[in-house]
Design a protein around this motif. Structure first.
Motif, PDB file in Angstrom:
ATOM      1  N   UNK A  36      -6.302   4.272  -0.551  1.00  0.00           N
ATOM      2  CA  UNK A  36      -5.089   4.660   0.158  1.00  0.00           C
ATOM      3  C   UNK A  36      -4.888   3.852   1.426  1.00  0.00           C
ATOM      4  N   UNK A  37      -3.640   3.532   1.686  1.00  0.00           N
ATOM      5  CA  UNK A  37      -3.225   2.886   2.931  1.00  0.00           C
ATOM      6  C   UNK A  37      -2.238   3.803   3.642  1.00  0.00           C
ATOM      7  N   UNK A  38      -2.472   4.073   4.922  1.00  0.00           N
ATOM      8  CA  UNK A  38      -1.550   4.891   5.696  1.00  0.00           C
ATOM      9  C   UNK A  38      -1.891   6.367   5.665  1.00  0.00           C
ATOM     10  N   UNK A  39      -0.957   7.167   6.262  1.00  0.00           N
ATOM     11  CA  UNK A  39       0.345   6.782   6.825  1.00  0.00           C
ATOM     12  C   UNK A  39       0.210   5.872   8.049  1.00  0.00           C
ATOM     13  N   UNK A  40       1.057   4.848   8.094  1.00  0.00           N
ATOM     14  CA  UNK A  40       1.040   3.890   9.188  1.00  0.00           C
ATOM     15  C   UNK A  40       2.388   3.171   9.231  1.00  0.00           C
ATOM     16  N   UNK A  41       2.537   2.267  10.182  1.00  0.00           N
ATOM     17  CA  UNK A  41       3.744   1.446  10.260  1.00  0.00           C
ATOM     18  C   UNK A  41       3.331  -0.006  10.454  1.00  0.00           C
ATOM     19  N   UNK A  42       4.221  -0.910  10.089  1.00  0.00           N
ATOM     20  CA  UNK A  42       4.043  -2.345  10.343  1.00  0.00           C
ATOM     21  C   UNK A  42       5.224  -2.837  11.168  1.00  0.00           C
ATOM     22  N   UNK A  43       5.052  -3.983  11.789  1.00  0.00           N
ATOM     23  CA  UNK A  43       6.162  -4.580  12.536  1.00  0.00           C
ATOM     24  C   UNK A  43       6.740  -5.780  11.792  1.00  0.00           C
ATOM     25  N   UNK A  44       6.533  -5.835  10.468  1.00  0.00           N
ATOM     26  CA  UNK A  44       7.058  -6.905   9.626  1.00  0.00           C
ATOM     27  C   UNK A  44       7.419  -6.323   8.262  1.00  0.00           C
ATOM     28  N   UNK A  45       8.112  -7.121   7.462  1.00  0.00           N
ATOM     29  CA  UNK A  45       8.445  -6.723   6.097  1.00  0.00           C
ATOM     30  C   UNK A  45       7.259  -7.044   5.188  1.00  0.00           C
ATOM     31  N   UNK A  46       6.931  -6.116   4.314  1.00  0.00           N
ATOM     32  CA  UNK A  46       5.817  -6.300   3.391  1.00  0.00           C
ATOM     33  C   UNK A  46       6.252  -5.832   2.005  1.00  0.00           C
ATOM     34  N   UNK A  47       6.118  -6.704   1.015  1.00  0.00           N
ATOM     35  CA  UNK A  47       6.567  -6.403  -0.346  1.00  0.00           C
ATOM     36  C   UNK A  47       5.385  -6.507  -1.298  1.00  0.00           C
ATOM     37  N   UNK A  48       5.203  -5.483  -2.114  1.00  0.00           N
ATOM     38  CA  UNK A  48       4.175  -5.465  -3.157  1.00  0.00           C
ATOM     39  C   UNK A  48       4.845  -5.458  -4.523  1.00  0.00           C
ATOM     40  N   UNK A  49       4.283  -6.190  -5.459  1.00  0.00           N
ATOM     41  CA  UNK A  49       4.702  -6.121  -6.859  1.00  0.00           C
ATOM     42  C   UNK A  49       3.492  -5.699  -7.693  1.00  0.00           C
ATOM     43  N   UNK A  50       3.661  -4.637  -8.468  1.00  0.00           N
ATOM     44  CA  UNK A  50       2.574  -4.088  -9.270  1.00  0.00           C
ATOM     45  C   UNK A  50       2.396  -4.944 -10.524  1.00  0.00           C
ATOM     46  N   UNK A  51       1.209  -5.510 -10.678  1.00  0.00           N
ATOM     47  CA  UNK A  51       0.917  -6.377 -11.811  1.00  0.00           C
ATOM     48  C   UNK A  51       0.382  -5.591 -13.000  1.00  0.00           C
ATOM     49  N   UNK A  52      -0.291  -4.477 -12.726  1.00  0.00           N
ATOM     50  CA  UNK A  52      -0.793  -3.588 -13.770  1.00  0.00           C
ATOM     51  C   UNK A  52      -1.157  -2.254 -13.126  1.00  0.00           C
ATOM     52  N   UNK A  53      -1.292  -1.223 -13.950  1.00  0.00           N
ATOM     53  CA  UNK A  53      -1.704   0.073 -13.442  1.00  0.00           C
ATOM     54  C   UNK A  53      -0.594   0.848 -12.759  1.00  0.00           C
ATOM     55  N   UNK A  54      -0.997   1.862 -11.969  1.00  0.00           N
ATOM     56  CA  UNK A  54      -0.033   2.764 -11.341  1.00  0.00           C
ATOM     57  C   UNK A  54      -0.498   3.148  -9.945  1.00  0.00           C
TER      58      UNK A  54
END
Length: 287
Positions: A36-54
């Motif tokens: 798990x990551x967070x709850x937190x905030x970032x000061x930039x844009x961050x994009x994840x793309x799921x390659x497999x799994x859930x």
């Protein structure tokens, strides 16, 4: 490798540019179950793309279940968290960026904190762009060249994500219509830019990657003309403008795609009712 991941690789940009878009880092990882990551905030844009799994992604109090092919977006200053599935933890690739043009880029692709997930976005082009982006900072090219390449891959990634977003918002019938419009627009642009060169419908269809019959059908439905009829109109309209200049008939013919001035004159007479020379004389009578 970290204790929270079975596999983890990240490439950091040591000297981000101060341009409209700046890549900060990019990576790929296989988190352990329930990581798990967070709850937190970032000061930039961050994009994840799921390659497999859930896994689960939470932002703005809303929770989203994400699986293979989905991309989720984290926005500066927005509280978020995400967690890998217990039985089939996701593997994902990610990239982070900022810059004066970042907000406009997000607006252009239609992703907001209220609509932060793009389903079904993964394709070979997106996957390749992720890999190429991560490699930008591994080579010793110098900051300027690395940033130049990275910003190019960043824009391609955003384009792919925006295209997936737009496609998801269309109904099947609207999507088919949009695809048809795209085919016709490509053909129109090709004819408009290449009219001075020898053009065949088969050659154009092959160049654009479509079947000749399919292209002609869509083109006629949209414009009311066949591709060659449309090409003739472009050439003749351009010839009319050039005949008002001091160019010779041969030069005009060559400039609008006809290597044979006599053949050009025949086509022009058929289209306008006058030969190029007669048309030029009529123009000069106009005060």
């Amino acid at each position: 490798m970290t204790p929270e991941h079975d596999d983890y690789v990240v490439s950091i940009n040591p000297s981000p540019s101060d341009g409209e878009l700046a890549v900060l880092f990019s990576g790929e990882a296989q988190p352990v179950p329930l990581h798990k990551m967070g709850p937190t905030i970032h000061d930039y844009y961050l994009i994840h793309t799921v390659l497999s799994g859930h896994g689960d992604f939470t932002i703005g109090g809303a929770r989203y279940r994400c699986g293979t092919g989905d991309s989720f977006f984290i926005f500066p200053g927005e509280l978020f968290s995400y967690q890998a599935d217990e039985r089939a933890p996701w593997r994902y690739a990610w990239f982070a960026f900022n810059g004066p043009g970042a907000a406009a880029a997000m607006e252009a692709i239609g992703v907001t904190p209220e609509s932060p997930v793009v389903p079904g976005s993964l394709n070979p082009h997106l996957r390749n762009a992720y890999e190429q982006l991560r490699r930008c900072f591994e080579a010793s090219l110098g900051a300027e060249l690395s940033n130049l390449e990275a910003e190019g891959w960043l824009r391609l990634l955003l384009h792919q994500l925006g295209a997936a977003r737009a496609k998801n918002r269309l109904s099947p019938s609207a999507a088919a219509s949009s695809d048809s419009d795209h085919v016709v627009k490509q053909a129109l642009q090709y004819l408009t830019l290449q009219y001075a060169r020898p053009i065949s419908v088969s050659g154009m269809a092959s160049m654009l990657g479509y079947h000749r019959t399919h292209l002609c059908k869509l083109f006629k439905q949209s414009t009311g003309l066949s591709p060659m009829q449309y090409l003739l109109r472009i050439r003749m309209q351009r010839a009319v403008l050039l005949l008002a200049s001091d160019m010779t008939i041969e030069q005009v013919a060559s400039s609008v795609g006809y290597g044979d001035a006599l053949y050009f004159s025949k086509k022009f007479r058929s289209w306008s009712g006058l030969s190029p020379s007669e048309y030029r004389k009529e123009l000069r009578k106009i005060p």
